[in-house]
Motif scaffolding. Sequence first.
Motif, PDB file in Angstrom:
ATOM      1  N   ARG A 412     -76.139  62.053  52.486  1.00 59.39           N
ATOM      2  CA  ARG A 412     -77.042  61.361  54.165  1.00 59.39           C
ATOM      3  C   ARG A 412     -77.951  60.481  53.533  1.00 59.39           C
ATOM      4  O   ARG A 412     -78.459  59.884  54.073  1.00 59.39           O
ATOM      5  N   ALA A 413     -78.633  60.942  52.727  1.00 58.43           N
ATOM      6  CA  ALA A 413     -80.048  60.232  52.385  1.00 58.43           C
ATOM      7  C   ALA A 413     -79.441  58.812  51.618  1.00 58.43           C
ATOM      8  O   ALA A 413     -80.618  58.223  51.361  1.00 58.43           O
ATOM      9  N   LEU A 414     -78.602  58.706  51.367  1.00 54.94           N
ATOM     10  CA  LEU A 414     -78.190  57.320  50.862  1.00 54.94           C
ATOM     11  C   LEU A 414     -78.196  55.769  51.733  1.00 54.94           C
ATOM     12  O   LEU A 414     -78.616  54.919  51.356  1.00 54.94           O
ATOM     13  N   THR A 415     -78.027  56.695  53.127  1.00 52.36           N
ATOM     14  CA  THR A 415     -77.992  55.365  54.110  1.00 52.36           C
ATOM     15  C   THR A 415     -78.792  54.658  54.124  1.00 52.36           C
ATOM     16  O   THR A 415     -80.000  55.548  54.261  1.00 52.36           O
ATOM     17  N   GLY A 416     -79.176  53.179  53.986  1.00 49.29           N
ATOM     18  CA  GLY A 416     -80.145  51.713  54.234  1.00 49.29           C
ATOM     19  C   GLY A 416     -80.654  51.945  52.454  1.00 49.29           C
ATOM     20  O   GLY A 416     -81.776  50.964  52.749  1.00 49.29           O
ATOM     21  N   ALA A 417     -79.993  52.333  51.817  1.00 47.76           N
ATOM     22  CA  ALA A 417     -80.961  51.892  50.953  1.00 47.76           C
ATOM     23  C   ALA A 417     -79.926  50.543  50.115  1.00 47.76           C
ATOM     24  O   ALA A 417     -78.153  50.920  50.039  1.00 47.76           O
ATOM     25  N   PRO A 418     -80.341  49.934  49.076  1.00 49.56           N
ATOM     26  CA  PRO A 418     -79.572  49.107  48.702  1.00 49.56           C
ATOM     27  C   PRO A 418     -78.486  49.678  47.887  1.00 49.56           C
ATOM     28  O   PRO A 418     -78.866  50.592  46.954  1.00 49.56           O
ATOM     29  N   TRP A 419     -76.923  49.715  47.503  1.00 50.89           N
ATOM     30  CA  TRP A 419     -76.486  50.494  46.214  1.00 50.89           C
ATOM     31  C   TRP A 419     -76.509  50.347  45.549  1.00 50.89           C
ATOM     32  O   TRP A 419     -76.616  51.219  44.427  1.00 50.89           O
ATOM     33  N   GLU A 420     -76.899  49.375  44.818  1.00 50.45           N
ATOM     34  CA  GLU A 420     -78.060  49.096  43.081  1.00 50.45           C
ATOM     35  C   GLU A 420     -79.004  50.589  42.889  1.00 50.45           C
ATOM     36  O   GLU A 420     -79.056  50.698  42.236  1.00 50.45           O
ATOM     37  N   LEU A 421     -79.363  51.286  44.223  1.00 48.73           N
ATOM     38  CA  LEU A 421     -80.715  52.160  43.886  1.00 48.73           C
ATOM     39  C   LEU A 421     -80.127  53.639  44.177  1.00 48.73           C
ATOM     40  O   LEU A 421     -80.681  54.164  44.191  1.00 48.73           O
ATOM     41  N   ALA A 422     -78.619  53.639  44.060  1.00 52.65           N
ATOM     42  CA  ALA A 422     -77.966  55.022  44.967  1.00 52.65           C
ATOM     43  C   ALA A 422     -78.474  56.148  44.157  1.00 52.65           C
ATOM     44  O   ALA A 422     -78.857  57.053  44.290  1.00 52.65           O
ATOM     45  N   GLU A 423     -78.051  55.333  42.759  1.00 52.31           N
ATOM     46  CA  GLU A 423     -79.030  56.708  41.375  1.00 52.31           C
ATOM     47  C   GLU A 423     -80.447  57.202  41.529  1.00 52.31           C
ATOM     48  O   GLU A 423     -80.699  58.292  40.787  1.00 52.31           O
ATOM     49  N   VAL A 424     -81.194  56.304  41.976  1.00 50.04           N
ATOM     50  CA  VAL A 424     -82.396  56.755  41.927  1.00 50.04           C
ATOM     51  C   VAL A 424     -82.697  57.398  42.565  1.00 50.04           C
ATOM     52  O   VAL A 424     -83.456  58.692  42.234  1.00 50.04           O
ATOM     53  N   ILE A 425     -81.650  57.478  43.724  1.00 45.68           N
ATOM     54  CA  ILE A 425     -81.807  58.873  44.675  1.00 45.68           C
ATOM     55  C   ILE A 425     -81.219  60.099  44.406  1.00 45.68           C
ATOM     56  O   ILE A 425     -81.771  61.262  44.596  1.00 45.68           O
ATOM     57  N   VAL A 426     -79.689  59.986  44.011  1.00 52.11           N
ATOM     58  CA  VAL A 426     -79.501  61.357  43.579  1.00 52.11           C
ATOM     59  C   VAL A 426     -79.950  61.853  42.684  1.00 52.11           C
ATOM     60  O   VAL A 426     -79.982  62.452  42.318  1.00 52.11           O
ATOM     61  N   ARG A 427     -81.237  61.099  41.372  1.00 56.49           N
ATOM     62  CA  ARG A 427     -81.618  61.795  40.440  1.00 56.49           C
ATOM     63  C   ARG A 427     -82.547  62.059  40.762  1.00 56.49           C
ATOM     64  O   ARG A 427     -83.324  63.127  40.454  1.00 56.49           O
ATOM     65  N   ALA A 428     -83.006  61.850  42.166  1.00 57.72           N
ATOM     66  CA  ALA A 428     -84.564  62.434  42.423  1.00 57.72           C
ATOM     67  C   ALA A 428     -84.234  64.178  42.766  1.00 57.72           C
ATOM     68  O   ALA A 428     -84.679  65.178  42.984  1.00 57.72           O
ATOM     69  N   TYR A 429     -82.425  64.061  43.278  1.00 55.46           N
ATOM     70  CA  TYR A 429     -82.611  65.582  43.438  1.00 55.46           C
ATOM     71  C   TYR A 429     -81.969  66.518  42.518  1.00 55.46           C
ATOM     72  O   TYR A 429     -81.470  67.534  42.514  1.00 55.46           O
ATOM     73  N   ASP A 430     -81.952  65.928  41.189  1.00 58.82           N
ATOM     74  CA  ASP A 430     -82.517  66.134  39.299  1.00 58.82           C
ATOM     75  C   ASP A 430     -80.658  67.581  39.641  1.00 58.82           C
ATOM     76  O   ASP A 430     -80.723  68.444  39.388  1.00 58.82           O
ATOM     77  N   PRO A 431     -79.790  65.963  39.856  1.00 66.09           N
ATOM     78  CA  PRO A 431     -78.308  66.913  40.177  1.00 66.09           C
ATOM     79  C   PRO A 431     -78.163  67.920  38.857  1.00 66.09           C
ATOM     80  O   PRO A 431     -78.207  67.314  37.637  1.00 66.09           O
ATOM     81  N   CYS A 432     -77.798  68.759  39.236  1.00 63.21           N
ATOM     82  CA  CYS A 432     -76.516  69.577  37.858  1.00 63.21           C
ATOM     83  C   CYS A 432     -75.018  69.920  38.275  1.00 63.21           C
ATOM     84  O   CYS A 432     -75.654  70.470  39.141  1.00 63.21           O
ATOM     85  N   VAL A 433     -74.643  69.052  38.179  1.00 64.13           N
ATOM     86  CA  VAL A 433     -73.178  68.704  38.745  1.00 64.13           C
ATOM     87  C   VAL A 433     -71.976  70.016  38.595  1.00 64.13           C
ATOM     88  O   VAL A 433     -71.448  70.830  39.352  1.00 64.13           O
ATOM     89  N   SER A 434     -71.560  70.209  37.216  1.00 61.68           N
ATOM     90  CA  SER A 434     -71.016  70.878  36.653  1.00 61.68           C
ATOM     91  C   SER A 434     -70.900  72.625  37.531  1.00 61.68           C
ATOM     92  O   SER A 434     -69.679  72.703  37.867  1.00 61.68           O
ATOM     93  N   CYS A 435     -71.753  73.288  37.374  1.00 63.15           N
ATOM     94  CA  CYS A 435     -71.912  74.521  38.442  1.00 63.15           C
ATOM     95  C   CYS A 435     -71.628  74.760  39.704  1.00 63.15           C
ATOM     96  O   CYS A 435     -71.077  75.639  40.335  1.00 63.15           O
ATOM     97  N   ALA A 436     -71.464  73.366  39.911  1.00 64.12           N
ATOM     98  CA  ALA A 436     -71.480  73.124  41.118  1.00 64.12           C
ATOM     99  C   ALA A 436     -69.802  73.032  41.886  1.00 64.12           C
ATOM    100  O   ALA A 436     -68.900  73.433  43.199  1.00 64.12           O
ATOM    101  N   THR A 437     -69.107  72.800  40.846  1.00 68.38           N
ATOM    102  CA  THR A 437     -67.239  73.351  41.425  1.00 68.38           C
ATOM    103  C   THR A 437     -67.036  74.903  41.665  1.00 68.38           C
ATOM    104  O   THR A 437     -67.499  75.215  40.640  1.00 68.38           O
ATOM    105  N   HIS A 438     -66.597  74.837  42.661  1.00 66.08           N
ATOM    106  CA  HIS A 438     -65.941  76.200  41.593  1.00 66.08           C
ATOM    107  C   HIS A 438     -64.818  76.625  43.070  1.00 66.08           C
ATOM    108  O   HIS A 438     -64.708  75.366  43.934  1.00 66.08           O
ATOM    109  N   MET A 439     -64.320  77.245  42.774  1.00 58.95           N
ATOM    110  CA  MET A 439     -62.815  77.727  43.788  1.00 58.95           C
ATOM    111  C   MET A 439     -63.078  77.869  44.946  1.00 58.95           C
ATOM    112  O   MET A 439     -64.218  78.529  45.401  1.00 58.95           O
ATOM    113  N   ILE A 440     -62.096  77.572  45.916  1.00 57.20           N
ATOM    114  CA  ILE A 440     -62.603  77.570  47.169  1.00 57.20           C
ATOM    115  C   ILE A 440     -61.212  78.441  47.609  1.00 57.20           C
ATOM    116  O   ILE A 440     -60.538  79.305  47.305  1.00 57.20           O
ATOM    117  N   VAL A 441     -61.708  79.755  49.194  1.00 60.62           N
ATOM    118  CA  VAL A 441     -60.940  80.756  49.196  1.00 60.62           C
ATOM    119  C   VAL A 441     -60.720  79.985  51.014  1.00 60.62           C
ATOM    120  O   VAL A 441     -61.344  79.231  51.308  1.00 60.62           O
TER     121      VAL A 441
END
Lengths: 455, 160
Positions: A412-441
Amino acid sequence: MSKVVEISPTTRHEGHSKLVLKVNDEGIIERGDWLSITPVRGVEKLAIGKTYEQVPKIASRVCGICPIAHTLAATEAMEASMGVEIPDDAYLLRIILQCANRLHSHALHDILALPDMYLPGTDSKINPFSPEEPVRSVAKRIQTLRMIGQTIGEIVGGEAVHPSNTRVGGMYKNITPRARTKIYDLAKQALPLARAQMEFMIAVFENYGKRDWAEMCGREVTIPKTLGFHDQGYMATDPCYGSSSLDEHPTWDPARWLEVRPWDWYMGEEEITLEDPAYPVGGTTKAGGKAWPQMQACTGVPLYDGQPVEVGPRARLATYRNYDRKGAIGLNIAREMEYMDSVYKMIEAADAINTSGSVVADVIPQGDGSIGWAANEAPRGTDVHLAKVRNGKVEWFSMLVPTTWNFPTCSRALTGAPWELAEVIVRAYDPCVSCATHMIVLDEDNRLVAQKLLE
Amino acid sequence: MDGLFPEVIIAGVGNELFGDDGFGPAVIRALSEHELPDNVKAMDVGLGGPHLVFSMIDPEETKKLIIVDCMDFGGKPGNLTKIPVDLLPEGREERYMDAHSGNLLDPIGRLKGKMDIIILGCQPAYIPAPDSEEFALELTPEVQGAIPKTVSIILKEVGS
């Protein structure tokens, strides 16, 4: 007429994720989806039938960046299910471990974020590995802070990366008085470095926030003053450590949590209609292909009070310190503001420890299948682990890790930004993606309702 | 070890949840039964080696890096190989990616020429595919059998 651009994979973070962005004629994001495309790790399934001692060790291997947070959250989820109260001195050791991890991780984040930034007063992007001053000194300071964090983590946790001294019921060993002195010495060495690093990074981020443009894809892209703003809430359980279902007043409430399917949240199938080969690291995805976030996202979408929420440094400061700076820059600055607290908290905990005290609970019940949860304030945010342990074996285990919470909020925080700066926003969240993947129930209607297990 | 940065680092890379990928950490565990010189640090860096350790090394203080990992080099399971860093493809200095996509080359590329880098690889027999639901918490017997020889090579390298 909207166009769709895809950045895949995104870079300078851990794990595999991508951005699917619907943009207007000016290239401004109308809707952005940031999603994990890391294959499911299956750790939660693997945990079933293992002992309560095995599962925290397994959980620590789910990701290469925050094994300490996962070890602590998983250990305490076991303790919460089994009703184990740990001694105060064990808790103090865990506080030190937590702060050492945060010090190390925040310094690592600086390395990931810096290449987006500019040296204040110049239009030169910062390469943190440059041999040239002043960046060389900054890189050396970052390395030293990380090494101090890692060394203190090793003293308390037993190993530099995967702590082996933590155990269900407390810690295997207390530290010696000599080790405590070493922690003091290292923390005192860190204090001026942490302050200098915080001040440098805040100046760099403030400078970026005041800039009118950033160079991307060989052109000047306007930086909006609202870069990365969103109107979602925050979720934090403690300024430093966390909470668990054993607390007298728990600060996380499973009844307020709901997890929905990515199908219900992300965009449907879209044709990629905009491409830019000049985008860093090989260009964006070629036009003509398809993106289907609903099908490709590898995480559930956790909601708190029915909404996505932000977790992490800003959530902690907003919840406990009235911090109100919004956007990507506000989040980056909040992270820097946690440097000093991390070091002071380590010193306070080291002061309070009785090095002769017992660090293991006298009694460790083997569990009756009750559900327990622990929320650890990992560097990137609230890392909630839930478990059911019966007769020493884990019957059910679930991990709601920080980036899982942040995916939809950041989208949601991406809305309103130039698309070229989307990764600057993503990196601000300090993403650590692998562990975010998990089994669903799934329930009987094939809808994901993990909270049903909390009955 | 007086300084914060060790002079010699032995890094065991890999994920113990994925069968023979756990070779690096297993070697580090085996090394803990040996007394290493004070200037040497052996670390189980798990699957975050590039981020957690290699980007943290200060070439002014660390003179030797020994990386232990499983590696498909076309040998028989359990075979060992020693790869001089010059044989690796060039790192991409300008392309800082994530821990998975970036593999080991980028951080090694930055350290190359600034210190002695030795890479010890063991041919795996079985590693579950990362996108499967299979796990293997044990090393295969062939790879387990390669540990003593690897330890012996490392001890010789560090002069112990």
